[in-house]
Enzyme design. Sequence first.
Site, PDB file in Angstrom:
ATOM      1  N   VAL A  39      24.429  31.101  60.486  1.00 22.09           N
ATOM      2  CA  VAL A  39      24.767  31.646  59.034  1.00 22.09           C
ATOM      3  C   VAL A  39      26.069  30.963  58.510  1.00 22.09           C
ATOM      4  CG1 VAL A  39      25.955  33.554  59.655  1.00 22.09           C
ATOM      5  CG2 VAL A  39      24.634  33.456  57.345  1.00 22.09           C
ATOM      6  N   SER A  40      25.638  30.081  57.435  1.00 22.20           N
ATOM      7  CA  SER A  40      27.198  29.397  56.878  1.00 22.20           C
ATOM      8  C   SER A  40      27.618  30.632  56.027  1.00 22.20           C
ATOM      9  CB  SER A  40      26.484  28.232  55.889  1.00 22.20           C
ATOM     10  OG  SER A  40      26.108  28.854  54.676  1.00 22.20           O
ATOM     11  N   THR A  41      29.069  30.162  55.600  1.00 19.99           N
ATOM     12  CA  THR A  41      29.923  30.901  54.727  1.00 19.99           C
ATOM     13  C   THR A  41      29.323  31.574  53.390  1.00 19.99           C
ATOM     14  OG1 THR A  41      32.021  29.857  55.568  1.00 19.99           O
ATOM     15  CG2 THR A  41      32.178  31.277  53.896  1.00 19.99           C
TER      16      THR A  41
END
Length: 489
Positions: A22-24
């Site tokens: 999961v990216s920021t």
Amino acid sequence: MSPQANTRDKYQIKKVAVYIRVSTEEQAKEGYSISAQKQRLKAYCIAQDWNIAGFYVDEGISAKNMQRDDLQRMLQDIKAGLIDCVLVYRLDRLTRSVLDLYKMLEIFDEYDCKFKSATEVYDTTTAMGRMFITIVAALAQWERENTGERVSMGFHEKTRQGKYPLNFRPYGYDLNLKTGELTINNEEAEVVRLIYDFYLNKGMGAGKICKYLNQNHIPTRRGNTWIAKPLMQILKNTLYSGTFVYGAETLKTPVIIEQEKFDMVQETIKRRRTQNPKQIAGEHIFTGVLRCHVCGHAVTGYRSYHVTPNGEKISYKNYRCLRIKTGQCKGARSFSERNLENAFLDFIRNFDFDQSAYEIANDKINMINKGKQTHSKESILKDIEKLKGRIKKWQYAWANEQLTDDEFMERMDEERTLEASLQTKLLEVEPTLPELNKAAIKEILANFKSNWHKLEQLEKRSLVQLVIKNVSYYFNDKKEIIVNDIEFY
């Protein structure tokens, strides 16, 4: 494919690697959180009667390349024969690059590892299937690059105009979204200063600082509990010392942390990567830099107490060899910090700063030329194997709900920091250091003599930890402690 063939394929899969990313920007999106992906992929494995060989989680990282800690660890486990299938929630969780996809598919094929998506149908064993998955990856890469170009151009332009480019405020500041102006949030700024003070002057690590903040009900910007990785980002962010950098553009920001203090924190971060945690914590000035004058074992600080006739309890700081209590070191003496500090200053007063600056620099350069190693390759590799075992233990605990997501990510951050340190040591066959500034060394040494009595207790300890590697001592005929040598970093 016949039902019989499908059943046979199903039972060929025994060791499944569950990969989660999961990216920021996606943290808050429905269906993309770490917890959501974990629960859905666990359910998928249960439905297929598959055994989960391990969870591989990359948090806050984009899929633009393969430089991801747990992705690399998963690929190594595939090569070691520990995995026969990789399961993701969606293809873009694994990669958004066509080139990287081909690289990974080649590794999967070479080591007989299948690839499955829980929400998409791919068959990488046929030419049609490969073409389909390549098209999907190409579209994902195009979307990422196109979006990235637009966002990057906008960020550069806003920074050039003197505006903070991001749409969310950093901790410690308030943000005017219309003007892009940052102003100090006084309440949060005090917390930032507290974090820097705890890390630099009280020897507290990120985990202990997070624990203090959480116990005192001090929330993050989003109202969550603190974990180590975002806290370390606060300690490393130049924003707090007055400069925001985006590419070639810079923006001056309101200063929360003075530049000198910020620089000292960066040096301390570098030092702690290879330093024993016991050397960092504690309020004794010389913790971690003393070896027993008899047996050479570590000397540790402790307190003793004296009660005066009027009932007042007075505390004294002392040092002793760790082996005194066990009887393994019978010739060593305990001694007070006050006497050691006096002996230390006596040595400093007679120190030849000019000569020592050159000696220290030359010692470092000679060490480089000799390619000196302080750890054997075998012992480092053993430590790395132990670390991998601990990582797997945390993953199983997390998968079985024995750890929260925050606790799991904190454990993984700690292990990855240690892994980076071990990998650095492994590469130090021929260590290289920048040319040392002899004038700077001389200035540091002179500071001991001129500024020592102006420093607070914890400031003295921080200065010692920053520049001194070892203090040697002995006792004379009058049983007085004498410092006879100081080894500097």
